[in-house]
Design a protein around this motif. Sequence first.
Motif, PDB file in Angstrom:
ATOM      1  N   LEU A   1      -2.481  17.032  -6.495  1.00 16.79           N
ATOM      2  CA  LEU A   1      -3.575  16.860  -5.331  1.00 16.79           C
ATOM      3  C   LEU A   1      -4.764  16.271  -5.835  1.00 16.79           C
ATOM      4  N   ARG A   2      -5.051  16.796  -7.256  1.00 14.72           N
ATOM      5  CA  ARG A   2      -6.211  16.347  -8.040  1.00 14.72           C
ATOM      6  C   ARG A   2      -6.238  14.835  -8.232  1.00 14.72           C
ATOM      7  N   THR A   3      -5.066  14.227  -8.504  1.00 13.27           N
ATOM      8  CA  THR A   3      -4.911  12.826  -8.653  1.00 13.27           C
ATOM      9  C   THR A   3      -5.193  12.256  -7.349  1.00 13.27           C
ATOM     10  N   ALA A   4      -4.567  12.789  -6.252  1.00  9.43           N
ATOM     11  CA  ALA A   4      -4.441  12.094  -5.030  1.00  9.43           C
ATOM     12  C   ALA A   4      -5.734  12.086  -4.348  1.00  9.43           C
ATOM     13  N   THR A   5      -6.502  13.095  -4.392  1.00  9.84           N
ATOM     14  CA  THR A   5      -7.988  13.139  -3.586  1.00  9.84           C
ATOM     15  C   THR A   5      -9.039  12.646  -4.749  1.00  9.84           C
ATOM     16  N   GLY A   6      -8.951  12.699  -6.132  1.00 10.85           N
ATOM     17  CA  GLY A   6      -9.905  12.118  -7.134  1.00 10.85           C
ATOM     18  C   GLY A   6     -10.908  13.209  -7.192  1.00 10.85           C
ATOM     19  N   ASP A   7     -10.398  14.598  -7.205  1.00  8.64           N
ATOM     20  CA  ASP A   7     -11.551  15.624  -7.130  1.00  8.64           C
ATOM     21  C   ASP A   7     -10.721  16.865  -7.562  1.00  8.64           C
ATOM     22  N   PRO A   8     -11.505  17.651  -8.622  1.00 14.18           N
ATOM     23  CA  PRO A   8     -10.692  18.732  -8.995  1.00 14.18           C
ATOM     24  C   PRO A   8     -10.406  19.909  -8.025  1.00 14.18           C
ATOM     25  N   LEU A   9     -11.002  20.076  -6.904  1.00 16.89           N
ATOM     26  CA  LEU A   9     -10.629  20.696  -5.847  1.00 16.89           C
ATOM     27  C   LEU A   9     -10.765  22.311  -6.095  1.00 16.89           C
TER      28      LEU A   9
ATOM     29  N   MET B   1       0.866  -0.964  -0.091  1.00 19.94           N
ATOM     30  CA  MET B   1      -0.177   0.012  -0.073  1.00 19.94           C
ATOM     31  C   MET B   1       0.800   1.281   0.297  1.00 19.94           C
ATOM     32  N   ASN B   2       0.517   2.215  -0.914  1.00 24.03           N
ATOM     33  CA  ASN B   2       1.622   3.419  -1.088  1.00 24.03           C
ATOM     34  C   ASN B   2       1.051   4.219   0.004  1.00 24.03           C
ATOM     35  N   GLU B   3       2.208   5.059   0.550  1.00 20.28           N
ATOM     36  CA  GLU B   3       1.647   5.923   1.618  1.00 20.28           C
ATOM     37  C   GLU B   3       1.468   7.346   0.676  1.00 20.28           C
ATOM     38  N   PRO B   4       0.673   8.175   1.266  1.00 18.99           N
ATOM     39  CA  PRO B   4       0.402   9.423   0.670  1.00 18.99           C
ATOM     40  C   PRO B   4       1.418  10.420   0.942  1.00 18.99           C
ATOM     41  N   ASP B   5       1.926  11.042  -0.011  1.00 19.26           N
ATOM     42  CA  ASP B   5       2.917  12.195   0.107  1.00 19.26           C
ATOM     43  C   ASP B   5       2.506  13.244   1.030  1.00 19.26           C
ATOM     44  N   PHE B   6       3.078  13.466   2.348  1.00 18.32           N
ATOM     45  CA  PHE B   6       2.333  14.272   3.221  1.00 18.32           C
ATOM     46  C   PHE B   6       2.935  15.794   2.908  1.00 18.32           C
ATOM     47  N   ASN B   7       3.939  15.724   2.206  1.00 18.83           N
ATOM     48  CA  ASN B   7       4.125  17.302   1.702  1.00 18.83           C
ATOM     49  C   ASN B   7       3.323  17.822   0.841  1.00 18.83           C
TER      50      ASN B   7
ATOM     51  N   LEU C   1       0.334  18.224   1.831  1.00 16.30           N
ATOM     52  CA  LEU C   1      -0.852  18.733   2.802  1.00 16.30           C
ATOM     53  C   LEU C   1      -0.436  20.148   2.934  1.00 16.30           C
ATOM     54  N   LEU C   2       0.734  20.729   2.960  1.00 15.88           N
ATOM     55  CA  LEU C   2       0.824  22.051   3.002  1.00 15.88           C
ATOM     56  C   LEU C   2       0.344  22.905   1.783  1.00 15.88           C
ATOM     57  N   ALA C   3       0.726  22.586   0.878  1.00 15.88           N
ATOM     58  CA  ALA C   3      -0.149  22.924  -0.535  1.00 15.88           C
ATOM     59  C   ALA C   3      -1.622  22.902  -0.568  1.00 15.88           C
ATOM     60  N   LEU C   4      -2.093  21.764  -0.023  1.00 11.26           N
ATOM     61  CA  LEU C   4      -3.710  21.591  -0.135  1.00 11.26           C
ATOM     62  C   LEU C   4      -4.321  22.617   0.856  1.00 11.26           C
ATOM     63  N   ASP C   5      -3.651  22.977   2.036  1.00 16.58           N
ATOM     64  CA  ASP C   5      -4.045  24.056   2.877  1.00 16.58           C
ATOM     65  C   ASP C   5      -4.057  25.285   2.266  1.00 16.58           C
ATOM     66  N   ALA C   6      -2.611  25.572   1.700  1.00 10.73           N
ATOM     67  CA  ALA C   6      -2.820  26.900   0.962  1.00 10.73           C
ATOM     68  C   ALA C   6      -3.685  27.194  -0.205  1.00 10.73           C
TER      69      ALA C   6
END
Length: 311
Positions: free
Chosen positions: A42-50, A1-7, A9-14
């Motif tokens: 992020l769109r790929t990781a979340t499956g959403d356009p955001l 199982m691939n771990e998410p890239d927690f780096n 998270l900062l970009a997502l919050d911003a």
Amino acid sequence: MNEPDFNLLLALDALLSEASVAGAARRLGLSASAMSRTLSRLRTATGDPLLVRAGRRMVLTPHAQAIQQRANSATLEARLVLTPVVSALTLPALERTFTLRTNEGFIETFGPCLINAVAAVAPGVCLCFVPKAEKDAAPLREGRVDLEIGVLSGMGPEIRLQALFRDHFVGMVRQGHPLLQTGEVSAERYAAFGHVVSSRHGKAQGPVDIALAELGLQRNIAAIVPGYSAAMSVVQHADLIAQVPASWFANQQARFPEGVFQGFALPVKTPPITVSQMWHPRMEMDPAHRWLRQQVLSVCQTLEPESFSLR
């Protein structure tokens, strides 16, 4: 199982806080192209356009709105986990400059007491008061401002706040103004005289105009000035009426001899004003910042405007 890239998270919050690729890039010190690539990841990781286009700006998708607060909380928690333990606060040795964004009315009313209270226990602390050009959370998010003091409006959901006091507007005229020469101040007589309006942005209309309009009345606005002190100078030499906070007016009464200005209760009801202090979550647990917030609260409660009376 691939771990998410927690780096990410900062970009997502911003991105969710700014709702702008360019704004998020500035906040994190990246180029716009690098932030665009990160948004794609992020769109790929979340499956959403955001973030999606809406005319000339971008807006959050429903999923992005749903996770915005969680993303901010997770980012804050991660920062706290990776922050060194702060030693006990030693106020006499504290050397720090705090930037407070306030209007001139707060500085004139509460500034001297706050400065004295801080200097009494922490002489190495400097309070830097800066003007409020716009109601925007960006200075708090970017660390350019430590505290925002005023009426809550237009701040992001992550911004912390604490109510300081409730204020209300009163009328102010020079002593001897015709309005106060013949009994009760009715709404009709109040509207009939000329008025000077205080507004940083040059707006003429406010809550008192809405209340007058409900009675079929409209006041005659003779001048618009940027602050309450300017309005006071105009009122002192003209038969005009100013509308000012009760806290500010009480402070001015203490500065001038009795008989120069006279205050009166407005003949229409306006909503009470709740003044708060606001800060970014990153400063929530900072001992010095928490101490400063307590000083601001204590000073405002000591000078509670609800107890001010018109003389």
